[in-house]
Design a protein around this motif. Sequence first.
Motif, PDB file in Angstrom:
ATOM      1  N   TYR A 288       0.840  -1.205   0.000  1.00 43.94           N
ATOM      2  CA  TYR A 288       0.000   0.000   0.000  1.00 43.94           C
ATOM      3  C   TYR A 288       0.878   1.260   0.000  1.00 43.94           C
ATOM      4  CZ  TYR A 288      -3.378   3.545   1.178  1.00 43.94           C
ATOM      5  OH  TYR A 288      -4.155   4.672   1.130  1.00 43.94           O
ATOM      6  N   ALA A 289       1.873   1.290   0.863  1.00 39.73           N
ATOM      7  CA  ALA A 289       2.750   2.462   0.950  1.00 39.73           C
ATOM      8  C   ALA A 289       3.516   2.675  -0.348  1.00 39.73           C
ATOM      9  CB  ALA A 289       3.719   2.297   2.117  1.00 39.73           C
ATOM     10  N   ALA A 290       4.013   1.599  -0.930  1.00 38.13           N
ATOM     11  CA  ALA A 290       4.781   1.713  -2.169  1.00 38.13           C
ATOM     12  C   ALA A 290       3.904   2.199  -3.330  1.00 38.13           C
ATOM     13  CB  ALA A 290       5.416   0.376  -2.518  1.00 38.13           C
ATOM     14  N   ASP A 291       2.650   1.830  -3.329  1.00 41.60           N
ATOM     15  CA  ASP A 291       1.755   2.189  -4.428  1.00 41.60           C
ATOM     16  C   ASP A 291       1.074   3.543  -4.246  1.00 41.60           C
ATOM     17  OD1 ASP A 291       2.209  -0.147  -5.866  1.00 41.60           O
ATOM     18  OD2 ASP A 291       0.528  -1.213  -4.922  1.00 41.60           O
ATOM     19  N   ASN A 292       0.877   3.972  -3.004  1.00 39.82           N
ATOM     20  CA  ASN A 292       0.000   5.117  -2.768  1.00 39.82           C
ATOM     21  C   ASN A 292       0.605   6.301  -2.025  1.00 39.82           C
ATOM     22  OD1 ASN A 292      -2.592   3.906  -3.779  1.00 39.82           O
ATOM     23  ND2 ASN A 292      -2.017   2.380  -2.251  1.00 39.82           N
TER      24      ASN A 292
ATOM     25  N   PRO B 184       4.137   8.814  -0.834  1.00 37.71           N
ATOM     26  CA  PRO B 184       5.374   9.326  -1.445  1.00 37.71           C
ATOM     27  C   PRO B 184       6.661   8.972  -0.697  1.00 37.71           C
ATOM     28  CG  PRO B 184       4.354  11.064  -0.163  1.00 37.71           C
ATOM     29  CD  PRO B 184       3.437   9.865  -0.077  1.00 37.71           C
ATOM     30  N   PHE B 185       6.847   7.710  -0.356  1.00 38.70           N
ATOM     31  CA  PHE B 185       8.041   7.322   0.380  1.00 38.70           C
ATOM     32  C   PHE B 185       9.226   7.116  -0.562  1.00 38.70           C
ATOM     33  CE2 PHE B 185       4.740   5.995   3.418  1.00 38.70           C
ATOM     34  CZ  PHE B 185       5.177   6.728   4.503  1.00 38.70           C
ATOM     35  N   ASP B 186      10.385   7.569  -0.113  1.00 39.73           N
ATOM     36  CA  ASP B 186      11.638   7.343  -0.829  1.00 39.73           C
ATOM     37  C   ASP B 186      12.298   6.054  -0.358  1.00 39.73           C
ATOM     38  OD1 ASP B 186      11.836   9.937  -2.333  1.00 39.73           O
ATOM     39  OD2 ASP B 186      11.730  10.713  -0.278  1.00 39.73           O
ATOM     40  N   SER B 187      11.998   5.658   0.874  1.00 37.30           N
ATOM     41  CA  SER B 187      12.532   4.413   1.414  1.00 37.30           C
ATOM     42  C   SER B 187      11.528   3.821   2.397  1.00 37.30           C
ATOM     43  CB  SER B 187      13.894   4.626   2.084  1.00 37.30           C
ATOM     44  OG  SER B 187      13.767   5.424   3.237  1.00 37.30           O
ATOM     45  N   ILE B 188      11.582   2.496   2.501  1.00 37.54           N
ATOM     46  CA  ILE B 188      10.683   1.770   3.405  1.00 37.54           C
ATOM     47  C   ILE B 188      11.513   0.738   4.157  1.00 37.54           C
ATOM     48  CG2 ILE B 188       8.764   0.123   3.541  1.00 37.54           C
ATOM     49  CD1 ILE B 188       7.511   1.507   1.117  1.00 37.54           C
TER      50      ILE B 188
ATOM     51  N   VAL C 257      11.083  -6.334  -1.142  1.00 32.85           N
ATOM     52  CA  VAL C 257      12.205  -5.549  -1.658  1.00 32.85           C
ATOM     53  C   VAL C 257      12.070  -5.302  -3.161  1.00 32.85           C
ATOM     54  CG1 VAL C 257      14.706  -5.565  -2.074  1.00 32.85           C
ATOM     55  CG2 VAL C 257      13.810  -6.005   0.220  1.00 32.85           C
ATOM     56  N   PRO C 258      11.886  -6.330  -3.991  1.00 31.18           N
ATOM     57  CA  PRO C 258      11.742  -6.044  -5.421  1.00 31.18           C
ATOM     58  C   PRO C 258      10.489  -5.225  -5.740  1.00 31.18           C
ATOM     59  CG  PRO C 258      11.584  -8.423  -5.003  1.00 31.18           C
ATOM     60  CD  PRO C 258      11.910  -7.760  -3.707  1.00 31.18           C
ATOM     61  N   TYR C 259       9.420  -5.452  -4.986  1.00 31.18           N
ATOM     62  CA  TYR C 259       8.187  -4.685  -5.189  1.00 31.18           C
ATOM     63  C   TYR C 259       8.465  -3.197  -4.999  1.00 31.18           C
ATOM     64  CZ  TYR C 259       3.178  -3.694  -5.054  1.00 31.18           C
ATOM     65  OH  TYR C 259       1.913  -3.225  -5.342  1.00 31.18           O
ATOM     66  N   CYS C 260       9.198  -2.865  -3.944  1.00 36.34           N
ATOM     67  CA  CYS C 260       9.550  -1.463  -3.683  1.00 36.34           C
ATOM     68  C   CYS C 260      10.517  -0.942  -4.736  1.00 36.34           C
ATOM     69  CB  CYS C 260      10.158  -1.326  -2.291  1.00 36.34           C
ATOM     70  SG  CYS C 260       8.973  -1.599  -0.953  1.00 36.34           S
ATOM     71  N   HIS C 261      11.520  -1.716  -5.065  1.00 35.10           N
ATOM     72  CA  HIS C 261      12.515  -1.276  -6.046  1.00 35.10           C
ATOM     73  C   HIS C 261      11.888  -0.995  -7.404  1.00 35.10           C
ATOM     74  CE1 HIS C 261      16.276  -2.941  -3.784  1.00 35.10           C
ATOM     75  NE2 HIS C 261      15.691  -1.938  -3.153  1.00 35.10           N
ATOM     76  N   GLU C 262      10.897  -1.800  -7.815  1.00 38.44           N
ATOM     77  CA  GLU C 262      10.207  -1.560  -9.085  1.00 38.44           C
ATOM     78  C   GLU C 262       9.526  -0.197  -9.101  1.00 38.44           C
ATOM     79  OE1 GLU C 262       7.533  -4.878  -9.357  1.00 38.44           O
ATOM     80  OE2 GLU C 262       9.162  -6.300  -9.742  1.00 38.44           O
ATOM     81  N   ARG C 263       9.292   0.370  -7.938  1.00 42.86           N
ATOM     82  CA  ARG C 263       8.635   1.660  -7.811  1.00 42.86           C
ATOM     83  C   ARG C 263       9.618   2.762  -7.408  1.00 42.86           C
ATOM     84  NH1 ARG C 263       5.861  -2.535  -7.577  1.00 42.86           N
ATOM     85  NH2 ARG C 263       3.658  -2.634  -8.086  1.00 42.86           N
TER      86      ARG C 263
END
Length: 175
Positions: free
Chosen positions: A25-29, A31-35, A55-61
């Motif tokens: 949810y955070a990665a998609d919605n 404005p985070f630069d890192s999680i 990790v890859p889910y976040c990196h893709e974004r």
Amino acid sequence: MAAQRAKVPIAIHLDHCQSAEMGRYAADNLPFDSIMVDMSHCEKAENLALTKELVPYCHERGIATEAEPGRIEGGEDGVADTADLTGMLTTPDEVEDFIDTGVNFLAPAIGNIHGEYGSRGPRLEFDRLDSIYETCKKRDVRVVLRGTNDFPEALMLQCIKGGVSKVNVNKHGLG
């Protein structure tokens, strides 16, 4: 002529993201630069599996990631409440496994705790930190130190000399 302000890069970090659903949810919605993919409340295998997923889910974004192999004892203002769980120091095998996920930052458990250290004070395992740092630097992964409440300057400098490049401060006495 008006004074010019220096342009300083600012990063927005989501700390202690403790579920795959929250991470997606955070990665998609948001404005985070890192999680921080913090699955340290899970058993080791599940921690690694969820980290591998996110990790890859976040990196893709375009979002950098941090993970916590092992478990740092204590509760951090109720957010990462592991107070009732046993701490688990980070092992060399875990370091390799977590780096293999593609994580950008690694927050190892080296004797540090969330919260107050009490009269015993911090008892960090610097040989463990040295080993972790040596593995991380070969793969361009930064080492994070969490649980630094009221660390004296000399101890903080020793940690930095040991390879720590990101420090999370929950509370620090100023003055």
